[in-house]
Design an enzyme around this catalytic site. Structure first.
Site, mmCIF file in Angstrom:
data_model
loop_
_atom_site.group_PDB
_atom_site.id
_atom_site.type_symbol
_atom_site.label_atom_id
_atom_site.label_comp_id
_atom_site.label_asym_id
_atom_site.label_seq_id
_atom_site.Cartn_x
_atom_site.Cartn_y
_atom_site.Cartn_z
ATOM 1 N NE ARG A 110 -7.976 -5.008 -8.081
ATOM 2 C CZ ARG A 110 -7.263 -4.427 -6.716
ATOM 3 N NH1 ARG A 110 -7.759 -5.321 -5.914
ATOM 4 N NH2 ARG A 110 -6.575 -3.892 -6.955
ATOM 5 N NE ARG A 163 -0.085 0.465 -0.250
ATOM 6 C CZ ARG A 163 -1.420 0.240 -0.479
ATOM 7 N NH1 ARG A 163 -2.050 0.556 0.048
ATOM 8 N NH2 ARG A 163 -1.609 -0.524 -1.608
ATOM 9 N NE ARG A 216 -1.034 -1.319 -7.529
ATOM 10 C CZ ARG A 216 -2.327 -2.151 -8.125
ATOM 11 N NH1 ARG A 216 -1.708 -2.610 -9.569
ATOM 12 N NH2 ARG A 216 -2.323 -2.363 -7.667
ATOM 13 N NE ARG A 240 -7.404 -0.161 -8.449
ATOM 14 C CZ ARG A 240 -7.186 -0.428 -7.119
ATOM 15 N NH1 ARG A 240 -7.801 -0.659 -6.214
ATOM 16 N NH2 ARG A 240 -5.653 -0.193 -7.272
ATOM 17 C CE LYS A 254 -4.226 -4.288 1.282
ATOM 18 N NZ LYS A 254 -3.644 -4.879 -0.102
HETATM 19 P P1 ADP Z 1 -3.751 -2.340 -3.989
HETATM 20 O O1 ADP Z 1 -3.578 -2.248 -2.184
HETATM 21 O O2 ADP Z 1 -4.397 -3.296 -4.737
HETATM 22 O O3 ADP Z 1 -2.798 -1.813 -4.604
HETATM 23 P P2 ADP Z 1 -5.237 0.209 -2.980
HETATM 24 O O4 ADP Z 1 -6.170 0.388 -3.367
HETATM 25 O O5 ADP Z 1 -4.380 -0.324 -1.492
HETATM 26 O O6 ADP Z 1 -4.812 -0.881 -3.319
HETATM 27 O O7 ADP Z 1 -4.178 0.794 -3.545
HETATM 28 C C1 ADP Z 1 -3.826 1.695 -4.978
HETATM 29 C C2 ADP Z 1 -3.050 2.821 -5.166
HETATM 30 O O8 ADP Z 1 -3.402 3.718 -3.930
HETATM 31 C C3 ADP Z 1 -1.368 2.316 -4.019
HETATM 32 O O9 ADP Z 1 -1.037 2.048 -4.958
HETATM 33 C C4 ADP Z 1 -0.696 3.547 -4.039
HETATM 34 O O10 ADP Z 1 0.382 3.962 -5.024
HETATM 35 C C5 ADP Z 1 -1.996 4.239 -3.197
HETATM 36 N N1 ADP Z 1 -2.135 4.281 -1.873
HETATM 37 C C6 ADP Z 1 -2.886 3.722 -1.411
HETATM 38 N N2 ADP Z 1 -2.905 3.517 0.623
HETATM 39 C C7 ADP Z 1 -1.547 3.967 1.054
HETATM 40 C C8 ADP Z 1 -0.074 4.745 1.903
HETATM 41 N N3 ADP Z 1 -1.419 4.049 3.155
HETATM 42 N N4 ADP Z 1 0.375 5.124 1.539
HETATM 43 C C9 ADP Z 1 0.948 5.997 0.100
HETATM 44 N N5 ADP Z 1 0.247 5.680 -0.998
HETATM 45 C C10 ADP Z 1 -1.305 5.079 -0.889
#
Ligand code: ADP
Length: 191
Positions: free
Chosen positions: A128, A89, A146, A134, A14
């Site tokens: 990654r 999400r 996750r 990260r 994404k």
């Molecule tokens: P990825 O999709 O690769 O896991 P993101 O950068 O989108 O990475 O998100 C990293 C972390 O941030 C998630 O594992 C979650 O803990 C938190 N997070 C991000 N967006 C949301 C959301 N919309 N609602 C709840 N937690 C979120």
């Protein structure tokens, strides 16, 4: 306005595709993951609260994320469209987003959902983690947590938009450029 959700599990690409799409279509990129990481870097109270969840591979509570999105909108009133990446999400976030967009007299045009096999996801995230800095990408247990959160709480978000006939599946495996071309084709026939 043209508003698009780029959807898919962690590691589905994404972030990579969002960067290319916002540049091509002049959309504003709203990545809740990036916003949360910025809060963490700046050591804000919100960032400190979020970090505890992120480090365990859990979702950050809805009210925290929704408040953050609300304030992002306040700062981007002139946007001609948004690309939502990693948001919504949960079902509660999807409902909140619909309400916020309704206030702007607009709505989601399409959800493009990237599909990638689970083994490929874990492989990409571990890789990654070697360079991204990260902390949530370096531990396989956190990565698996996750993906479990995604199945338990996030996958239903696609059902929510499927009810409105807004979901299009796109193959998320192949070269970055091939996937980008598939996404653009779906956008071009809707924009
Ligand atoms: P990825 O999709 O690769 O896991 P993101 O950068 O989108 O990475 O998100 C990293 C972390 O941030 C998630 O594992 C979650 O803990 C938190 N997070 C991000 N967006 C949301 C959301 N919309 N609602 C709840 N937690 C979120």
């Amino acid at each position: 306005m043209f508003n698009l959700i780029l959807f898919g599990p962690p590691g589905s690409g994404k972030g990579t595709q969002s960067e290319k799409l916002v540049e091509k279509y002049g959309l504003v990129h709203l990545s809740t993951g990036n916003l949360l990481r910025e809060e963490i870097t700046n050591k804000t109270p919100l960032g400190l609260e979020a970090k505890a969840f992120i480090d365990k591979g859990q979702l950050v509570p809805d009210e925290v994320v929704i408040g953050m999105v609300d304030s992002f909108f306040e700062h981007h009133k002139e946007a001609k469209g948004f690309l939502f990446d990693g948001f919504p999400r949960t079902s509660a976030q999807a409902e909140a987003l619909d309400k916020l967009l309704e206030l702007k007299k607009t709505s989601i045009c399409v959800m493009l959902a990237l599909s990638v096999s689970e083994e490929e996801l874990v492989k990409r995230l571990m890789k990654r983690g070697e360079t991204s800095g990260r902390s949530d990408d370096t531990n396989e247990n956190v990565i698996r947590a996750r993906i479990t959160e995604y199945h338990n709480k996030t996958a239903v978000v696609a059902d929510y938009y499927r009810n409105f006939d807004k979901v299009v599946l796109v193959k998320g495996e192949g070269t970055v450029d091939d996937i980008f071309r598939s996404l653009c084709a779906e956008i071009d026939c809707r924009i």
